[in-house]
Design an enzyme around this catalytic site. Structure first.
Site, PDB file in Angstrom:
ATOM      1  N   ASP A   2     -62.596 -74.572  -3.859  1.00 51.89           N
ATOM      2  CA  ASP A   2     -62.290 -73.198  -3.478  1.00 51.89           C
ATOM      3  C   ASP A   2     -62.398 -72.910  -1.988  1.00 51.89           C
ATOM      4  O   ASP A   2     -61.563 -72.219  -1.426  1.00 51.89           O
ATOM      5  CB  ASP A   2     -63.235 -72.237  -4.214  1.00 51.89           C
ATOM      6  CG  ASP A   2     -63.047 -72.297  -5.711  1.00 51.89           C
ATOM      7  OD1 ASP A   2     -61.934 -72.659  -6.131  1.00 51.89           O
ATOM      8  OD2 ASP A   2     -64.000 -72.016  -6.447  1.00 51.89           O
ATOM      9  N   CYS A   3     -63.465 -73.382  -1.363  1.00 49.67           N
ATOM     10  CA  CYS A   3     -63.689 -72.971   0.025  1.00 49.67           C
ATOM     11  C   CYS A   3     -64.532 -74.020   0.736  1.00 49.67           C
ATOM     12  O   CYS A   3     -64.889 -75.054   0.165  1.00 49.67           O
ATOM     13  CB  CYS A   3     -64.371 -71.603   0.081  1.00 49.67           C
ATOM     14  SG  CYS A   3     -66.060 -71.612  -0.552  1.00 49.67           S
ATOM     15  N   CYS A   6     -67.655 -75.457  -0.981  1.00 49.59           N
ATOM     16  CA  CYS A   6     -67.490 -76.604  -1.883  1.00 49.59           C
ATOM     17  C   CYS A   6     -67.544 -77.912  -1.092  1.00 49.59           C
ATOM     18  O   CYS A   6     -68.179 -78.888  -1.510  1.00 49.59           O
ATOM     19  CB  CYS A   6     -66.150 -76.517  -2.613  1.00 49.59           C
ATOM     20  SG  CYS A   6     -65.932 -75.049  -3.635  1.00 49.59           S
ATOM     21  N   CYS A 391     -70.961 -66.277   1.387  1.00 52.50           N
ATOM     22  CA  CYS A 391     -69.660 -66.808   0.977  1.00 52.50           C
ATOM     23  C   CYS A 391     -68.521 -66.258   1.829  1.00 52.50           C
ATOM     24  O   CYS A 391     -67.677 -67.000   2.320  1.00 52.50           O
ATOM     25  CB  CYS A 391     -69.411 -66.487  -0.492  1.00 52.50           C
ATOM     26  SG  CYS A 391     -68.072 -67.426  -1.220  1.00 52.50           S
ATOM     27  N   ASP A 433     -43.693 -82.470  30.739  1.00 51.22           N
ATOM     28  CA  ASP A 433     -42.918 -83.586  31.273  1.00 51.22           C
ATOM     29  C   ASP A 433     -41.489 -83.066  31.432  1.00 51.22           C
ATOM     30  O   ASP A 433     -41.112 -82.083  30.785  1.00 51.22           O
ATOM     31  CB  ASP A 433     -42.974 -84.765  30.303  1.00 51.22           C
ATOM     32  CG  ASP A 433     -42.037 -85.881  30.718  1.00 51.22           C
ATOM     33  OD1 ASP A 433     -42.122 -86.330  31.870  1.00 51.22           O
ATOM     34  OD2 ASP A 433     -41.209 -86.286  29.887  1.00 51.22           O
ATOM     35  N   THR A 435     -38.163 -85.184  31.603  1.00 48.76           N
ATOM     36  CA  THR A 435     -37.103 -85.880  30.874  1.00 48.76           C
ATOM     37  C   THR A 435     -37.376 -85.894  29.374  1.00 48.76           C
ATOM     38  O   THR A 435     -38.407 -86.382  28.924  1.00 48.76           O
ATOM     39  CB  THR A 435     -36.966 -87.324  31.381  1.00 48.76           C
ATOM     40  OG1 THR A 435     -36.768 -87.296  32.790  1.00 48.76           O
ATOM     41  CG2 THR A 435     -35.796 -88.030  30.717  1.00 48.76           C
ATOM     42  N   ASP A 630     -42.725 -86.289  25.529  1.00 48.60           N
ATOM     43  CA  ASP A 630     -42.031 -86.948  24.413  1.00 48.60           C
ATOM     44  C   ASP A 630     -41.955 -88.454  24.555  1.00 48.60           C
ATOM     45  O   ASP A 630     -41.474 -89.134  23.653  1.00 48.60           O
ATOM     46  CB  ASP A 630     -40.606 -86.392  24.271  1.00 48.60           C
ATOM     47  CG  ASP A 630     -39.646 -87.005  25.276  1.00 48.60           C
ATOM     48  OD1 ASP A 630     -40.072 -87.225  26.432  1.00 48.60           O
ATOM     49  OD2 ASP A 630     -38.492 -87.277  24.914  1.00 48.60           O
ATOM     50  N   ASP A 716     -70.470 -58.751  -1.083  1.00 45.95           N
ATOM     51  CA  ASP A 716     -70.044 -60.129  -0.823  1.00 45.95           C
ATOM     52  C   ASP A 716     -68.696 -60.420  -1.462  1.00 45.95           C
ATOM     53  O   ASP A 716     -67.794 -60.950  -0.814  1.00 45.95           O
ATOM     54  CB  ASP A 716     -71.079 -61.116  -1.356  1.00 45.95           C
ATOM     55  CG  ASP A 716     -70.743 -62.546  -0.965  1.00 45.95           C
ATOM     56  OD1 ASP A 716     -70.825 -62.857   0.230  1.00 45.95           O
ATOM     57  OD2 ASP A 716     -70.355 -63.331  -1.842  1.00 45.95           O
TER      58      ASP A 716
END
Length: 737
Positions: A2-3, A6, A391, A433, A435, A630, A716
């Protein structure tokens, strides 16, 4: 799963076992990878994880990319469908990296995997608890309390069995101050002091919160699942006799020839051997305009063939094609924690035990100091305990990061982790960059100036004749110009190259050379009126070739690697965001400055790779630096910057060294990355404010006696819901126009 809670629970539990190291738990992929020092240990790992309520499935070796349409498992309240990946000596090796050709979408029971959220185990627990609580409340309106009170106790007990079992397992595994521990302690305490009605509502709201987290986690994974669904179910592989056979894309091997019909999705990364078409690459890159592709052009898996039939030669295996790499990058990115997330996790580790101490103080001190009765102090202390559930705070950052990463991936913006996503928005400088990044990457003929008595087409024909057969980029540009003008290129004989100077040959008995102005001057060729034109063209950053025929000047051919069509807009967008763009190039100073002036940014030219590193170091002294490149020579600078961004058409080395990739291969994508980062971090700040703010309000009202137990857990659960919904808003993020 879940989050982030866990992830922390499983990680801490497994790390405590002997012989275990390099533990990584990926929330989005629902995968555990680790290193084992001795064989026979996987069973102990599985037993430890099972004790926490997570079932595991061992994956020995690389797993195939899931078929299109596969869905992730729907977890129930005891995580019955969780899976873990164990790579160790028992499997023959430490295993492939997380995400290697595998998605969370595989599942032993497809029917179970396809369950809607409201039919999962977690949802069934919510429906059962809801029915018990509502039934008890309805009966309490007509029956005496002594008959309905046991129903509230029953509802509490039903929920406390799985939650309590998990809290005990977590305590044994090294997490005594888990969210489950806080909730179970408060619920049991409420039942003991006679507030079973509120205890039942508390466990119901906690179960609802877990269900909503589960739904949100599934929604966040949809971005990755949608990418997997871009792969077609079948590919048409061509046999040597010209007939086709249907095979799964995973079975295609490098070198296979594939037929892609109009309307089909491309099943592989490859090169077109035959056919012309317009490809819709928007599902992969986010580029909305179809692009023309023909023989020799590269195609990527997942693109849609708009019209002509294509024969494509496979260049990458299924586990390494564009879609698989994107899935792998996104899964690995969600496992990478941002600095803000790491801070929140460290904070929450102290928060929970601290909250339990505060709750104990609220229970023990007020009866003596403020004259509260014990029932009131215990009740309010338990409420403080529920308010302390971290939580909402723990999920506030990873939920936003996961949504931001998924939103970016849908639009061709791949970021390798939360740390990079957080840093991009803080950039003070973006270094490009030239080119292949700001420019197209290949020179084109921009001007053809014929000498007096000569024609433009004649000049191009002479130059193209001599350049035939050369692989030099300038030669290719001249031949492309001749082809675009439909000029018949005559044959040349006795072709030869003068290194660094010129190409020479004989065309129809005339000695022709195409070379640098220096070569023309050394040949004592008089430029005459073309001298001023030559100076002007070179001042514009263009490379000028002088065409000589029998020693006399026939004309000038100017070439330049032209800026990308969106380069001006991309640089302007970055400047508008308050970020300074600069260009770092190895090209000559005149060309670099001419391109920079036309785009509206500063430039530093004639830089070797080591020089670029030094420049990046200087820029980093002023703040966060994003480097965009690149090529292979950009890899060191990409790695040295705070964040390296590779253009999608770049080399594999650049893509691996970079922290983010702009798949649509447009300069405007860099500004979009900055915008995505800032939107994500704004969402994070909103989430933290909601999580902490709601708790602060309810803490005050609880201590003042205005609110009780169920509003405390609502603080909560409500905060978790709001934080999750706010994070999911990012899935709809679109670049600013």
């Amino acid at each position: 799963m879940d989050c982030a809670s866990c992830v922390a629970k499983v990680t801490k539990a497994v790390e405590r076992l002997p012989g275990v190291s390099a533990v990584e738990v990926n929330l989005m992929a629902e995968r555990l990878t680790l290193h084992l020092d001795a064989p026979g240990q996987p069973e102990a790992i599985e037993a430890q994880v099972a004790a926490l309520g997570y079932a595991t499935k061992r994956l020995d070796g690389a797993m195939p990319t899931p078929p299109a349409g596969a869905a992730p498992a729907a977890s129930d309240y005891d995580h019955e469908h969780e899976r873990a990946d164990h790579h160790g000596p028992a499997a023959g090796a430490a295993g492939p990296p997380a995400g290697h050709g595998h998605s969370h979408a595989d599942h032993e029971d497809p029917a179970d995997a396809a369950k809607p959220w409201w039919a999962t185990g977690k949802a069934k627990l919510v429906w059962l608890l809801g029915a018990l609580v509502l039934g008890a409340y309805a009966l309490s309106l007509v029956l005496p309390e002594r008959l309905t009170y046991p129903l509230f106790l029953a509802a509490t007990a039903v929920a406390l069995v799985p939650f309590g079992r998990r809290a005990i397992a977590l305590a044994r595994a090294g997490s005594p101050f888990s969210i489950e521990t806080l909730m179970v302690t408060a619920a049991i305490g409420a039942a003991v002091i006679g507030a079973a009605e509120e205890a039942a509502v508390v466990v119901l709201l906690f179960a609802v919160g877990e269900l909503l987290e589960n739904v949100a986690a599934g929604r966040a994974r949809e971005g990755i699942r949608a990418l997997a669904n871009l792969m077609p179910r079948v590919a048409l592989r061509l046999r040597p006799d010209g007939t086709t056979e249907q095979v799964a894309p995973e079975r295609l091997a490098v070198g296979d020839l594939v037929l892609v019909r109009p309307g089909d999705r491309v099943p592989c990364d490859g090169v077109i051997e035959e056919g012309n078409t317009a490809l819709d690459e928007s599902p992969v890159t986010g580029e909305s305009v179809p692009v023309a592709r023909g023989p020799g052009d590269a195609v990527m898996a997942g693109a849609i063939n708009a019209d002509g039939a294509l024969r494509v030669r496979v260049t990458r295996a299924a586990a390494d094609n564009t879609i698989a790499r994107i899935i792998r990058m996104v899964e690995e990115a969600t496992a990478s924690r941002a600095p803000t997330q790491r801070f929140i996790e460290r904070f929450s580790a102290w928060w929970t035990p601290g909250a339990m101490i505060v709750a104990l103080i609220v229970i023990l001190v007020p009866p003596f100091a403020l004259g509260w009765d014990w029932w009131t102090s215990i009740y309010r202390g338990l409420a403080v305990l529920l308010i302390a559930c971290p939580c909402a705070l723990v999920i506030s950052v990873p939920a936003a990061m996961a949504s931001g990463l998924s939103a970016g991936a849908r639009r061709g913006l791949l970021v390798k982790g939360g740390a990079a996503l957080e840093a991009i928005g803080a950039a003070r400088t973006v270094a490009f960059d030239k080119t292949g990044t700001l420019t197209e990457g290949s020179p084109k003929v921009t001007d053809v100036i014929a000498a007096e008595g000569r024609g433009v087409e004649q000049t191009i024909a002479l130059a193209a004749a001599v350049e035939q057969g050369s692989s030099h980029p300038l030669a290719k540009a001249v031949l492309a110009e001749a082809a675009s003008r439909a000029i018949a290129v005559p044959a040349a004989t006795a072709q030869s190259a003068i290194p660094g100077r010129a190409m020479t040959g004989t065309v129809d008995g005339v000695a022709v050379s195409v070379g640098s102005p220096r070569h023309a001057r050394e040949a004592n060729a008089a430029l005459g009126a073309l001298e001023a034109v030559l100076d002007r063209l070179e001042g514009e950053g263009k490379t000028v070739a002088v065409v000589l025929a029998d020693g006399a000047v026939a004309g000038l051919v100017a070439l330049r690697d032209e800026p990308r069509p969106d380069a001006v807009a991309g640089v302007a967008a970055i400047t508008a965001l308050g970020v300074r763009p600069v260009m770092l190039t190895g090209d000559n100073r005149r060309t670099g400055e001419a391109i920079a002036i036309s785009l509206g940014l500063d430039a530093k030219a004639e830089l070797l790779p080591d020089d670029k590193l030094r420049e990046i170091g200087k820029l980093r002294e002023r703040g966060t630096v994003v480097m965009v490149g690149d090529g292979i020579n950009d890899a060191p600078a990409l790695a040295a910057a705070n964040v390296g961004v590779a253009m999608g058409s770049g080399t594999d080395v650049a893509l691996e060294a970079a922290d983010a990739t702009v798949l649509k291969d447009r300069v405007t994508g860099v500004a979009e990355l900055i915008g995505l980062s800032r939107a994500t971090m704004a969402n994070v700040r909103q989430n933290v404010a909601v999580a902490v703010g709601l708790k602060g309000v309810f803490l005050v009202t609880t201590l003042a006696g205005i609110t009780g137990l169920w509003p405390a857990i609502l603080a909560d659960t409500g905060a978790t819901v709001l934080v999750t919904l706010n994070a999911l808003r990012l899935l709809a993020w679109r670049p600013a126009r």
